[in-house]
Design an enzyme around this catalytic site. Structure first.
Site, mmCIF file in Angstrom:
data_model
loop_
_atom_site.group_PDB
_atom_site.id
_atom_site.type_symbol
_atom_site.label_atom_id
_atom_site.label_comp_id
_atom_site.label_asym_id
_atom_site.label_seq_id
_atom_site.Cartn_x
_atom_site.Cartn_y
_atom_site.Cartn_z
ATOM 1 N N HIS A 71 36.641 44.011 39.760
ATOM 2 C CA HIS A 71 36.654 44.625 41.093
ATOM 3 C C HIS A 71 37.193 46.045 41.059
ATOM 4 O O HIS A 71 38.083 46.379 40.276
ATOM 5 C CB HIS A 71 37.437 43.771 42.097
ATOM 6 N N ASP A 188 44.815 47.444 37.722
ATOM 7 C CA ASP A 188 44.287 46.250 38.368
ATOM 8 C C ASP A 188 43.318 46.715 39.448
ATOM 9 O O ASP A 188 43.744 47.197 40.491
ATOM 10 C CB ASP A 188 45.439 45.440 38.963
ATOM 11 N N GLU A 222 38.157 42.293 46.402
ATOM 12 C CA GLU A 222 38.952 41.241 45.770
ATOM 13 C C GLU A 222 40.396 41.220 46.255
ATOM 14 O O GLU A 222 40.981 40.153 46.436
ATOM 15 C CB GLU A 222 38.912 41.417 44.246
ATOM 16 N N GLU A 223 40.998 42.391 46.454
ATOM 17 C CA GLU A 223 42.419 42.440 46.815
ATOM 18 C C GLU A 223 42.708 41.796 48.169
ATOM 19 O O GLU A 223 43.853 41.481 48.479
ATOM 20 C CB GLU A 223 42.928 43.881 46.804
ATOM 21 N N ASP A 243 39.912 40.124 34.904
ATOM 22 C CA ASP A 243 40.993 40.678 35.717
ATOM 23 C C ASP A 243 42.290 40.638 34.925
ATOM 24 O O ASP A 243 42.371 40.008 33.869
ATOM 25 C CB ASP A 243 41.118 39.890 37.025
ATOM 26 N N HIS A 323 50.707 45.572 40.588
ATOM 27 C CA HIS A 323 50.820 45.998 41.984
ATOM 28 C C HIS A 323 51.951 46.994 42.195
ATOM 29 O O HIS A 323 52.481 47.137 43.297
ATOM 30 C CB HIS A 323 50.962 44.794 42.920
#
Length: 353
Positions: A71, A188, A222-223, A243, A323
């Site tokens: 993603h 990510d 996706e997030e 991922d 994150h």
């Protein structure tokens, strides 16, 4: 197989991707970049109504298909309120802690296309004024954006074109080190996206014969939980989410190997398919770690929740400080690239009747 991973090309492409702002919901620019990359390498693709990209390479077996997804959407924020001071209150996009972006430079993307720079700070940042500021909770009531413009009121800020609902992106601050580390926000999942783009390019340029028709799905939601849960061709039997591997206390994953996930918060991944990946890693002398991610979900698990009858698995590079300001190592990218190639050229998992 060693030629699959081109370090210079991979890092150059990764740097380009992380520097294209793409918080979930604001991904048109990066998907446009993806489309141009594919066109430049003569790779046909289709776009979904949600803006995702699907590339298909026909294989020897066209009855049973594989799908791999990564993603492009990232964490970010939106303007929740234009304060009377002219500063901005934010609403999160994706799951992160406010302290992870405190002090970060950011860009406000206005509806007119104008970009306004700013810094994400605690309202009570100045220690010479706010005693005990370090003990205050980092949350949406204390965090705000200080604009790099002469604004003294909400009216001044609105005159710049800034309004509620404007997207806010965080600076990537991409950097590589002589010791092989890659540091940046948004690894990510732009690290995995880079690897899939490079893999598609390699397959096309080298006319690699695949045993099964294989789809590459670049998702863009996706997030927020639903990037890859639709537009899956009915012939797909195996679904791989590419991922990040989660690193921390009690985790097996590291920054130097490919991380294969056995289970996350959605439950176990398909056992036989996961074991197949482990077998490929062992056979190819690919450094890997098998792990469980306690607070994690993927596009593969989203597809399962949506009701798709597929065997699902998850693997990818190990990402430190996910994150937040993330980091991985070139060794992890190379190991992931090797497992990707091993997988798409391998026989499919055989299931007992």
């Amino acid at each position: 197989m060693n030629n699959v991973f081109n370090q210079q090309q991979t890092l150059s492409l990764l740097e380009q991707l992380v520097n294209i702002a793409s918080p979930s919901g604001y991904t048109a620019n990066i998907m446009r970049f993806m489309g141009q990359f594919l066109q430049d390498h003569n790779i046909p693709y289709t776009k979904t109504n949600k803006g995702a990209i699907i590339v298909t390479f026909k294989g020897d077996n066209d009855d049973q298909h594989r799908l791999l997804t990564a993603h492009t959407d990232t964490l970010g924020a939106m303007v929740k309120e234009v304060k009377q001071s002219g500063r901005l209150k934010l609403a999160m996009i994706g799951g992160f802690n406010w302290n992870a972006v405190e002090g970060e430079y950011c860009t406000i993307h206005t509806a007119s296309g104008k970009k306004v720079r700013g810094t994400i700070l605690m309202h009570e940042t100045t220690v010479h004024v706010y005693r005990g500021a370090g003990d205050l909770k980092r949350d949406e009531n204390h965090i705000e954006v200080r604009l790099d413009e002469k604004v003294f009121s909400a009216q001044d800020t609105r005159a710049l074109g800034i309004e509620v609902g404007d997207f806010v992106s965080f600076d990537a601050r991409y950097e590589t080190t002589e010791s092989g580390f890659v540091k940046s926000r948004h690894l990510d999942d732009k690290a995995s996206t880079t690897l899939l783009l490079q893999l598609m390019k390699y397959v096309k340029e080298n006319s690699v014969k695949l045993p099964y028709t294989t789809h590459f799905y670049i998702s863009n939601n996706e997030e927020i939980g639903y990037g890859g849960n639709s537009n899956i061709p009915e012939q797909v039997v195996e679904y791989i989410a590419v991922d990040m591997g989660a690193i921390g206390d009690g985790q097996a994953s590291d920054e130097y190997t490919v991380s294969i996930c056995a289970k996350d918060s959605s439950g176990p991944y398909h056992y036989e398919l996961t074991q197949h990946l482990i077998g490929l890693a062992k056979a190819g002398n690919i450094d890997y770690k098998l792990d469980i991610y306690p607070y994690y979900g993927s596009d593969a698990s989203a597809a399962i929740r949506a009701g798709y009858d597929v065997r699902h698995a998850l693997f990818g590079p190990g990402i430190e400080s996910s994150h937040a300001y993330e980091r991985t190592h070139i060794d992890s990218l190379q190991a992931t690239a090797a497992l990707l190639y091993a997988y798409i050229t391998s026989p499919m998992v055989e299931m007992e009747d």
